[in-house]
Enzyme design. Structure first.
Site, PDB file in Angstrom:
ATOM      1  N   LYS A 253       2.702   1.853  -5.096  1.00 31.11           N
ATOM      2  CA  LYS A 253       3.568   1.440  -6.218  1.00 31.11           C
ATOM      3  C   LYS A 253       2.792   1.298  -7.523  1.00 31.11           C
ATOM      4  O   LYS A 253       3.376   1.363  -8.597  1.00 31.11           O
ATOM      5  CB  LYS A 253       4.342   0.153  -5.903  1.00 31.11           C
ATOM      6  CG  LYS A 253       3.497  -1.056  -5.601  1.00 31.11           C
ATOM      7  CD  LYS A 253       4.364  -2.166  -5.063  1.00 31.11           C
ATOM      8  CE  LYS A 253       3.567  -3.268  -4.381  1.00 31.11           C
ATOM      9  NZ  LYS A 253       2.573  -2.853  -3.384  1.00 31.11           N
TER      10      LYS A 253
ATOM     11  N   GLN B 251       2.212  -6.575  -2.602  1.00 29.29           N
ATOM     12  CA  GLN B 251       2.476  -6.551  -1.153  1.00 29.29           C
ATOM     13  C   GLN B 251       3.788  -5.806  -0.854  1.00 29.29           C
ATOM     14  O   GLN B 251       4.158  -4.945  -1.624  1.00 29.29           O
ATOM     15  CB  GLN B 251       2.502  -7.971  -0.550  1.00 29.29           C
ATOM     16  CG  GLN B 251       1.130  -8.646  -0.495  1.00 29.29           C
ATOM     17  CD  GLN B 251       0.777  -9.353  -1.777  1.00 29.29           C
ATOM     18  OE1 GLN B 251       1.568 -10.103  -2.308  1.00 29.29           O
ATOM     19  NE2 GLN B 251      -0.420  -9.135  -2.268  1.00 29.29           N
TER      20      GLN B 251
ATOM     21  N   ASP C  85       0.795  -1.235   0.000  1.00 28.42           N
ATOM     22  CA  ASP C  85       0.000   0.000   0.000  1.00 28.42           C
ATOM     23  C   ASP C  85       0.826   1.283   0.000  1.00 28.42           C
ATOM     24  O   ASP C  85       0.364   2.314   0.463  1.00 28.42           O
ATOM     25  CB  ASP C  85      -0.956   0.043   1.213  1.00 28.42           C
ATOM     26  CG  ASP C  85      -1.754  -1.233   1.326  1.00 28.42           C
ATOM     27  OD1 ASP C  85      -2.221  -1.716   0.291  1.00 28.42           O
ATOM     28  OD2 ASP C  85      -1.881  -1.751   2.446  1.00 28.42           O
TER      29      ASP C  85
ATOM     30  N   GLY D 280      -4.236  -5.005  -4.679  1.00 27.62           N
ATOM     31  CA  GLY D 280      -5.215  -4.233  -5.442  1.00 27.62           C
ATOM     32  C   GLY D 280      -4.698  -2.843  -5.672  1.00 27.62           C
ATOM     33  O   GLY D 280      -4.082  -2.261  -4.798  1.00 27.62           O
ATOM     34  N   HIS D 281      -4.882  -2.345  -6.870  1.00 24.04           N
ATOM     35  CA  HIS D 281      -4.599  -0.931  -7.059  1.00 24.04           C
ATOM     36  C   HIS D 281      -5.515  -0.338  -8.107  1.00 24.04           C
ATOM     37  O   HIS D 281      -6.074  -1.039  -8.939  1.00 24.04           O
ATOM     38  CB  HIS D 281      -3.116  -0.671  -7.340  1.00 24.04           C
ATOM     39  CG  HIS D 281      -2.620  -1.303  -8.589  1.00 24.04           C
ATOM     40  ND1 HIS D 281      -1.824  -2.408  -8.585  1.00 24.04           N
ATOM     41  CD2 HIS D 281      -2.807  -0.962  -9.876  1.00 24.04           C
ATOM     42  CE1 HIS D 281      -1.547  -2.732  -9.836  1.00 24.04           C
ATOM     43  NE2 HIS D 281      -2.123  -1.881 -10.635  1.00 24.04           N
TER      44      HIS D 281
HETATM   45  P1  IMP Z   1      -2.964 -12.688   2.737  1.00 29.23           P
HETATM   46  O1  IMP Z   1      -1.900 -12.312   1.763  1.00 29.23           O
HETATM   47  O2  IMP Z   1      -4.364 -12.392   2.233  1.00 29.23           O
HETATM   48  O3  IMP Z   1      -2.823 -14.069   3.256  1.00 29.23           O
HETATM   49  O4  IMP Z   1      -2.798 -11.726   4.023  1.00 29.23           O
HETATM   50  C1  IMP Z   1      -1.660 -11.786   4.869  1.00 29.23           C
HETATM   51  C2  IMP Z   1      -1.261 -10.405   5.363  1.00 29.23           C
HETATM   52  O5  IMP Z   1      -0.795  -9.628   4.259  1.00 29.23           O
HETATM   53  C3  IMP Z   1      -2.406  -9.593   5.973  1.00 29.23           C
HETATM   54  O6  IMP Z   1      -1.877  -8.772   6.996  1.00 29.23           O
HETATM   55  C4  IMP Z   1      -2.890  -8.737   4.807  1.00 29.23           C
HETATM   56  O7  IMP Z   1      -3.537  -7.564   5.249  1.00 29.23           O
HETATM   57  C5  IMP Z   1      -1.566  -8.433   4.137  1.00 29.23           C
HETATM   58  N1  IMP Z   1      -1.697  -8.158   2.698  1.00 29.23           N
HETATM   59  C6  IMP Z   1      -1.902  -9.034   1.711  1.00 29.23           C
HETATM   60  N2  IMP Z   1      -1.926  -8.435   0.520  1.00 29.23           N
HETATM   61  C7  IMP Z   1      -1.704  -7.133   0.746  1.00 29.23           C
HETATM   62  C8  IMP Z   1      -1.570  -5.982  -0.108  1.00 29.23           C
HETATM   63  O8  IMP Z   1      -1.624  -6.062  -1.335  1.00 29.23           O
HETATM   64  N3  IMP Z   1      -1.333  -4.815   0.524  1.00 29.23           N
HETATM   65  C9  IMP Z   1      -1.199  -4.727   1.870  1.00 29.23           C
HETATM   66  N4  IMP Z   1      -1.307  -5.750   2.706  1.00 29.23           N
HETATM   67  C10 IMP Z   1      -1.560  -6.953   2.151  1.00 29.23           C
END
Ligand code: IMP
Length: 435
Positions: free
Chosen positions: A19, A233, A16, A43-44
């Protein structure tokens, strides 16, 4: 700025950082745009002449008619979400075919059982939950490691439905055991008729775009073409080097790009680490500089800090230099793109975390990915001079208020990596380069 060779864009914290805007800008010149980790947990938003899009999977290179967008083998692909995104793009006039989108046959598919298991597991964990996005990411990568995943290449096989049904049978037994609710809401999503109907509907659309991107990537790299790696991420969410278990299940840093493409750090010109001018995190896990009161709320409102995929409010705090130094080290970052500096225009005070204190010792760098260390480490701050003028939309660094210039210089001097790009507003144009 025009990038040359192979460059990757990654996030130096918990995702977040903004990017999406850079990959959107840089993909305009790229020959190949390679998304290399994560799935629809990311997501963006992209706003351009075609309209407004919220992408989870499609690489932003899709708007460049001369670029090939690649979903690499380590991306967790939800075929249903992917087809929704393709349909939306086509409706808005963007042509998509095998000419501009290549989906690796090695990429694993998010199946309905992954989503069921993700959510069941999170509920069962109670207070110890990870705070996942609920998109099935952990179970998909677990199945991949267990070697029972269904891959995009399976879609091309004659016995695709047999492969699905065989796994569905096993997964249904597992979910029946896991779900204590009567009747189980998840079992409905696993009815063989529904699963097969959903996958039949997308198979025909996706099949022509499935193939092996590796030789294309290697040839392009040898020919000096411009390859852009699009990370999802952030480095602190890395499965190995992040604050386990509060992490995602893939590698958001340069390692993830190497695993996905077979290109190594030596083949990469620039690893651009996108860093927000303050800190945010969504989901559970330690965050030493989190601000729980009014100041954190103000950062959230000014920065519009709500998760792009789940809409959850992001936790906000001051920039955390020890964790940034760690990310730059483990992420192989050699260039920083600093985002959202304009949000600090509105703050009455600005602090920066210079180091941690833990058990009476000083730590300039997060020394370990241990979540307990990070949870207990005390953030020590330096008060930074606030500024009265605005950085918002300013086109030249020299026209920033002096205190804002000093803030940027303080960061690069402290971490030893240059801030080469600055984003100071949400629009595509609100960015400038210092190289
Ligand atoms: P998961 O990837 O859905 O299993 O989530 C694991 C952790 O990564 C959680 O804390 C989510 O909020 C975080 N997370 C997963 N994808 C994103 C992203 O694209 N941006 C920010 N945090 C993310």
């Amino acid at each position: 700025m025009k990038l040359k060779g192979t460059n990757i864009v990654i996030d130096t914290a918990w995702g977040d950082s903004g990017k999406g805007k850079f990959v959107d800008v840089f993909s305009g010149d790229a020959d190949l745009v390679v998304r290399f980790n994560g799935g629809a947990n990311a997501g963006h938003t992209v706003v351009n002449d075609y309209g407004e899009f919220k992408f989870h999977l499609i690489p932003t290179g899709i708007f460049n008619p001369d670029a090939l967008s690649i979903l690499a083998g380590s991306v967790a692909i939800s075929p249903l979400t992917l087809v929704d995104e393709i349909n939306e793009l086509r409706e808005k006039g963007v042509a998509i075919s095998e000419k501009n989108l290549l989906i690796s046959e090695y990429a694993h598919m998010i199946m309905p059982w992954h989503i069921a298991r993700d959510n069941l597991r999170e509920s069962a964990r109670g207070d110890a939950k990870v705070g996942t996005t609920g998109r099935g990411i952990g179970p998909l990568y677990a199945d991949r490691t267990e070697r029972v995943g269904v891959r995009m290449g399976d879609m091309l096989k004659k016995n695709f439905e047999e492969i699905i049904l065989r796994e569905l049978d096993w997964q249904t037994k597992l979910i029946t055991l896991m779900d204590t609710e009567e009747p189980s809401p998840y079992l409905e999503s696993l009815s063989p008729e529904k699963v097969l109907a959903d996958f039949r509907a997308v198979q025909e659309i996706l099949a022509p775009m499935i193939g092996n991107p590796l030789p294309i990537i290697w040839e392009a790299q040898k020919a000096g073409k411009e390859i852009l790696g699009e990370g999802a991420q952030g480095i602190l969410l890395d499965i190995d080097l992040g604050t386990y278990p509060y992490v995602t299940s893939s590698h958001p840093g340069v390692t993830g790009f190497s695993i996905a493409t077979g290109l190594q750090q030596n083949d990469i010109s620039r690893v651009i680490g996108v860093t927000k001018a303050y800190q945010t995190r969504v989901g559970e896990g330690p965050m030493p500089t989190e601000l729980l009161g009014e100041i954190g709320d103000k950062l959230r409102e000014l920065g519009n800090e709500y998760g792009a995929t789940t809409g959850r409010p992001r936790r906000c705090g001051w920039l955390d230099l020890p964790s940034l130094r760690y990310s730059l080290q483990v992420g192989g970052v050699n260039s920083i793109a600093l985002t959202k500096i304009d949000v600090l225009d509105g703050m009455d005070e600005i602090k920066i975390c210079t180091h941690y204190e833990y058990n009476g010792k000083k730590y300039d760098t997060l020394p370990t990915a241990d979540a307990a260390f990070m949870a207990e480490a005390k953030a020590i701050y330096e008060m930074m001079p606030k500024w009265d003028g605005a950085t918002f939309g300013v086109k030249d660094f020299a026209d920033f208020p002096q205190e804002a210039q000093d803030y940027v210089k303080y960061i690069e001097d402290s971490v030893g990596v240059p801030v080469e790009i600055i984003s100071n507003g949400p629009a595509r144009e609100e960015v400038f380069y210092r190289i």
